[in-house]
Design an enzyme around this catalytic site. Structure first.
Site, short mmCIF file in Angstrom:
data_model
loop_
_atom_site.label_atom_id
_atom_site.label_comp_id
_atom_site.label_asym_id
_atom_site.label_seq_id
_atom_site.Cartn_x
_atom_site.Cartn_y
_atom_site.Cartn_z
N ILE A 23 0.83 -1.16 0.51
CA ILE A 23 -0.12 -0.03 0.03
C ILE A 23 0.92 1.14 -0.40
O ILE A 23 1.78 1.08 0.83
CB ILE A 23 -1.10 -0.12 1.07
N SER A 24 0.98 2.04 -0.86
CA SER A 24 1.38 3.52 -1.19
C SER A 24 1.66 4.29 0.39
O SER A 24 0.38 4.28 0.67
CB SER A 24 1.25 4.16 -2.34
#
Length: 208
Positions: free
Chosen positions: A58-59
């Site tokens: 997840i960025s």
């Protein structure tokens, strides 16, 4: 009522130059802890990328905000996302635009993301298990396309799915990755390099 952690995250984003109030409000509506493993929930509001399994991440919130802001989104827009992943970026987009079409090549991630969207009562999202390099022709053309994995080159099939005036944001490169902004004007495509980034690779053809 926003939590202290969410308030701190929004403050950090403002300090990093994210000042779009619509975007900040959209991010405030998406609890990041829902999109990560419970064991990592204490890191949910840190400005860091986190593993979500299957070799994916997840960025970091800043990159989510930066990429979203570059797309100049309007409430009436139709957006294509390549790489649903956890669904966090998708959920932020869904709070900003009319409809999001999201393609994910890893079936379990698509399934988990769909459950999260239902939990958050987000009904303007379509998801598909497929090859991101192909896009989603039948849902296009799109006002904006966001690619959340790094391609070795800009996929021509995605460019062709941009509406006239449409915008794309995509990480491109191999050893060195660069975030690229592309705007379509008629049959011309205008490219701009934004900043160096680090994303997982956009893998073609191999569905999992």
């Amino acid at each position: 009522m926003l939590s202290r952690s969410m308030k701190d995250l929004l403050t950090m984003l403002k300090q990093h130059g994210i000042n779009d109030e619509r975007l900040l409000e959209a991010m405030s509506k998406v609890p990041r802890e829902l999109f990560i493993d419970e064991a990592l929930s204490h890191k949910a509001y840190e400005n860091t990328a986190l593993p979500i399994g299957n070799g994916q991440t997840i960025s970091q919130p800043y990159i989510v905000a930066k990429m979203t802001s570059l797309l100049e989104l309007q409430a009436t827009d139709s957006v294509l996302e390549i790489g649903t992943g956890s669904g966090y970026q998708t959920a932020v987009l869904a709070n900003l635009v009319h409809h999001v079409s999201s393609v994910e090549r890893i079936k379990i991630l698509q399934w988990q993301a769909k459950r999260r969207f239902k939990h958050l009562d987000l009904h303007n999202i379509s998801t598909r298990h497929g090859d991101g390099w192909e896009g989603w022709v039948s849902k296009g053309p799109f006002n904006a396309i966001i690619v959340t994995a790094c391609a070795t080159e800009v996929p021509q099939r995605l460019l062709m799915q941009l509406a006239d005036g449409g915008r794309m944001i995509i990480p491109v490169g191999e050893q060195q990755q660069m975030l690229k902004f592309i705007r379509r004007l008629g049959n011309d495509f205008h490219y701009q390099s934004i900043e160096a980034v680090r994303f997982v690779p956009l893998i073609a053809g191999e569905l999992a």
